[in-house]
Design a protein around this motif. Sequence first.
Motif, PDB file in Angstrom:
ATOM      1  N   ALA A 132      11.736 -23.587  72.094  1.00 18.90           N
ATOM      2  CA  ALA A 132      10.942 -22.863  70.984  1.00 18.90           C
ATOM      3  C   ALA A 132       8.700 -23.149  70.500  1.00 18.90           C
ATOM      4  O   ALA A 132       8.969 -23.231  69.286  1.00 18.90           O
ATOM      5  N   GLY A 133       8.393 -22.762  71.457  1.00 14.19           N
ATOM      6  CA  GLY A 133       7.184 -23.375  71.615  1.00 14.19           C
ATOM      7  C   GLY A 133       6.390 -22.153  71.798  1.00 14.19           C
ATOM      8  O   GLY A 133       7.324 -20.734  71.419  1.00 14.19           O
ATOM      9  N   GLY A 134       5.382 -22.198  71.560  1.00 15.85           N
ATOM     10  CA  GLY A 134       4.237 -20.529  72.310  1.00 15.85           C
ATOM     11  C   GLY A 134       5.150 -19.672  73.341  1.00 15.85           C
ATOM     12  O   GLY A 134       5.524 -18.752  73.209  1.00 15.85           O
ATOM     13  N   ALA A 135       5.521 -20.070  74.593  1.00 13.91           N
ATOM     14  CA  ALA A 135       6.036 -19.486  75.109  1.00 13.91           C
ATOM     15  C   ALA A 135       7.544 -18.917  75.069  1.00 13.91           C
ATOM     16  O   ALA A 135       7.650 -17.528  75.720  1.00 13.91           O
ATOM     17  N   ASN A 154      17.161 -25.339  72.117  1.00 18.70           N
ATOM     18  CA  ASN A 154      15.592 -26.339  71.815  1.00 18.70           C
ATOM     19  C   ASN A 154      15.816 -27.865  71.457  1.00 18.70           C
ATOM     20  O   ASN A 154      17.314 -28.014  70.850  1.00 18.70           O
ATOM     21  N   ARG A 155      15.336 -28.508  71.631  1.00 17.30           N
ATOM     22  CA  ARG A 155      15.591 -30.268  71.604  1.00 17.30           C
ATOM     23  C   ARG A 155      15.059 -30.082  70.509  1.00 17.30           C
ATOM     24  O   ARG A 155      16.320 -31.200  69.408  1.00 17.30           O
ATOM     25  N   THR A 156      13.816 -29.576  69.665  1.00 13.33           N
ATOM     26  CA  THR A 156      14.395 -30.343  68.287  1.00 13.33           C
ATOM     27  C   THR A 156      14.900 -28.613  67.428  1.00 13.33           C
ATOM     28  O   THR A 156      14.474 -27.667  67.776  1.00 13.33           O
ATOM     29  N   ARG A 159      13.312 -26.001  64.783  1.00  9.72           N
ATOM     30  CA  ARG A 159      12.193 -25.092  65.354  1.00  9.72           C
ATOM     31  C   ARG A 159      12.890 -24.239  66.049  1.00  9.72           C
ATOM     32  O   ARG A 159      12.264 -23.090  65.795  1.00  9.72           O
ATOM     33  N   THR A 192      10.305 -23.903  78.131  1.00  6.84           N
ATOM     34  CA  THR A 192      10.212 -25.218  77.506  1.00  6.84           C
ATOM     35  C   THR A 192       8.978 -25.549  79.179  1.00  6.84           C
ATOM     36  O   THR A 192       8.487 -25.077  79.685  1.00  6.84           O
ATOM     37  N   SER A 193       8.632 -26.808  78.942  1.00  4.09           N
ATOM     38  CA  SER A 193       6.990 -27.914  79.685  1.00  4.09           C
ATOM     39  C   SER A 193       8.437 -28.374  80.568  1.00  4.09           C
ATOM     40  O   SER A 193       7.451 -29.018  81.509  1.00  4.09           O
ATOM     41  N   VAL A 220       9.359 -19.836  82.939  1.00  2.00           N
ATOM     42  CA  VAL A 220       7.757 -19.946  83.006  1.00  2.00           C
ATOM     43  C   VAL A 220       6.857 -21.059  83.301  1.00  2.00           C
ATOM     44  O   VAL A 220       5.718 -20.827  83.539  1.00  2.00           O
ATOM     45  N   GLY A 243       7.554 -18.332  87.733  1.00  3.78           N
ATOM     46  CA  GLY A 243       6.218 -18.350  86.560  1.00  3.78           C
ATOM     47  C   GLY A 243       5.127 -17.220  86.866  1.00  3.78           C
ATOM     48  O   GLY A 243       4.509 -16.805  86.167  1.00  3.78           O
TER      49      GLY A 243
HETATM   50  P1  NDP Z   1       4.603 -25.672  73.038  1.00  6.52           P
HETATM   51  O1  NDP Z   1       4.017 -26.770  73.576  1.00  6.52           O
HETATM   52  O2  NDP Z   1       4.760 -24.328  72.427  1.00  6.52           O
HETATM   53  O3  NDP Z   1       6.731 -26.134  73.748  1.00  6.52           O
HETATM   54  C1  NDP Z   1       6.732 -26.770  74.692  1.00  6.52           C
HETATM   55  C2  NDP Z   1       8.428 -26.493  73.708  1.00  6.52           C
HETATM   56  O4  NDP Z   1       9.411 -26.982  75.095  1.00  6.52           O
HETATM   57  C3  NDP Z   1       8.984 -26.844  73.428  1.00  6.52           C
HETATM   58  O5  NDP Z   1       9.802 -26.111  72.749  1.00  6.52           O
HETATM   59  C4  NDP Z   1       9.581 -28.199  73.544  1.00  6.52           C
HETATM   60  O6  NDP Z   1      10.285 -28.751  72.708  1.00  6.52           O
HETATM   61  C5  NDP Z   1      10.268 -28.071  74.561  1.00  6.52           C
HETATM   62  N1  NDP Z   1      10.150 -29.854  75.255  1.00  6.52           N
HETATM   63  C6  NDP Z   1       8.925 -30.347  76.294  1.00  6.52           C
HETATM   64  N2  NDP Z   1       9.447 -31.822  76.019  1.00  6.52           N
HETATM   65  C7  NDP Z   1      10.877 -31.893  76.557  1.00  6.52           C
HETATM   66  C8  NDP Z   1      11.525 -32.175  77.475  1.00  6.52           C
HETATM   67  N3  NDP Z   1      11.759 -33.289  77.681  1.00  6.52           N
HETATM   68  N4  NDP Z   1      13.010 -31.787  76.453  1.00  6.52           N
HETATM   69  C9  NDP Z   1      13.205 -31.249  75.923  1.00  6.52           C
HETATM   70  N5  NDP Z   1      12.021 -30.023  75.935  1.00  6.52           N
HETATM   71  C10 NDP Z   1      10.880 -30.355  76.024  1.00  6.52           C
HETATM   72  O7  NDP Z   1       4.655 -25.499  75.041  1.00  6.52           O
HETATM   73  P2  NDP Z   1       4.500 -23.674  75.636  1.00  6.52           P
HETATM   74  O8  NDP Z   1       5.380 -22.930  74.609  1.00  6.52           O
HETATM   75  O9  NDP Z   1       3.004 -23.642  75.347  1.00  6.52           O
HETATM   76  O10 NDP Z   1       4.205 -23.603  76.910  1.00  6.52           O
HETATM   77  C11 NDP Z   1       5.129 -23.845  77.993  1.00  6.52           C
HETATM   78  C12 NDP Z   1       5.307 -23.924  79.141  1.00  6.52           C
HETATM   79  O11 NDP Z   1       5.315 -22.501  79.065  1.00  6.52           O
HETATM   80  C13 NDP Z   1       4.115 -24.777  79.301  1.00  6.52           C
HETATM   81  O12 NDP Z   1       4.833 -25.182  80.736  1.00  6.52           O
HETATM   82  C14 NDP Z   1       3.071 -23.787  80.244  1.00  6.52           C
HETATM   83  O13 NDP Z   1       2.366 -23.840  80.682  1.00  6.52           O
HETATM   84  C15 NDP Z   1       4.271 -22.252  80.220  1.00  6.52           C
HETATM   85  N6  NDP Z   1       3.483 -21.246  80.345  1.00  6.52           N
HETATM   86  C16 NDP Z   1       3.384 -20.420  81.156  1.00  6.52           C
HETATM   87  C17 NDP Z   1       3.139 -19.024  81.469  1.00  6.52           C
HETATM   88  C18 NDP Z   1       2.969 -17.991  82.029  1.00  6.52           C
HETATM   89  O14 NDP Z   1       2.441 -17.159  82.454  1.00  6.52           O
HETATM   90  N7  NDP Z   1       3.900 -18.062  83.441  1.00  6.52           N
HETATM   91  C19 NDP Z   1       1.975 -18.396  80.273  1.00  6.52           C
HETATM   92  C20 NDP Z   1       2.541 -19.508  78.808  1.00  6.52           C
HETATM   93  C21 NDP Z   1       3.205 -20.979  79.023  1.00  6.52           C
HETATM   94  P3  NDP Z   1      10.417 -29.728  70.823  1.00  6.52           P
HETATM   95  O15 NDP Z   1      10.133 -28.596  70.419  1.00  6.52           O
HETATM   96  O16 NDP Z   1      11.721 -30.839  71.101  1.00  6.52           O
HETATM   97  O17 NDP Z   1       9.195 -30.621  71.165  1.00  6.52           O
END
Ligand code: NDP
Length: 280
Positions: A132-135, A154-156, A159, A192-193, A220, A243
Amino acid sequence: MTITGTTKLAGVIGWPVEHSRSPLLHNHWCASHDIDGAYVPLPVPPGSLDVALRGLQAAGFRGINVTIPHKEDAFRFVDRKTQSALRAGAVNTIVFEDDGTTTGDCTDGKGFLANLHAHGVGNSRHAMILGAGGAARAVAAALLDSGCRITIANRTLQRAIALRDALEGGEVVEWDAWPGQLASCDLLVNATSLGLGGSAGYDWSGSLSGAAPDLIVSDVVYVPLMTPLLQAARMRDLKIVDGLGMLIQQARAGFNAWFGILPQVDDTARALLLHSLNGD
Ligand code: NDP
């Protein structure tokens, strides 16, 4: 490449920014299209985006890509936003217009869909989106707007609910419940990451046990290219989409706006990025 006073300039702002492969890609496209252009990485700390953008605009830059952590500040900075930027709540591509104004776009969602299509994947019926982050927000908006039913996990949980409310569409399931809903989905997206850097950190194989045989599994994350999720999917003979294509596809619109050519996604660009990601 020779840079002169007439060279068209663009770049990427991030903090940190040294990991970005965008300069490699854009400078490859400039060279292969014989464009007198250059694209530079620009490390800009949080809080300094506005002053950096104003300075670059005054210095004659055509535009800028914006990456972590500036995408939401860029959304607030620009004078006008595309529909994709409004849906994503973020800006990753800024055009400095001739009249001194700025236009912001978010190309991640379109890049994601274009990458799917480039892999021969047609419109999906029902996507399970993890994150549920930016991507995730950009991907979810693009899929929803393409007519696809989406479920967000989403883990949280809060969000995920906030994302669904912001998009005014889609469903939400608890993080532990998504594998149980996979049988009804034809697309799974890890936004997610998890898996970044190759760390497993999650039982992907077990989570895919209930997948329909025609499930498309996409990630991604592109470092490494074959993420733990994609490895688990391949072991189950599911079609996978990595990705890296999304990274290339999302860059095309900006290049077109700044340098005047919509570049094709060729094998050379992909090979160049792979080479760089593998560190060889
Ligand atoms: P954000 O920090 O905005 O979001 C991270 C997300 O990952 C949240 O939903 C978070 O959940 C979740 N997350 C992190 N750790 C865990 C875990 N241990 N278990 C479960 N969920 C987890 O990051 P972005 O959305 O900006 O980026 C995410 C990924 O996408 C990155 O790896 C980035 O490199 C990649 N990306 C790739 C692109 C491409 O062109 N291929 C373009 C943009 C991004 P929570 O809300 O619970 O913290």
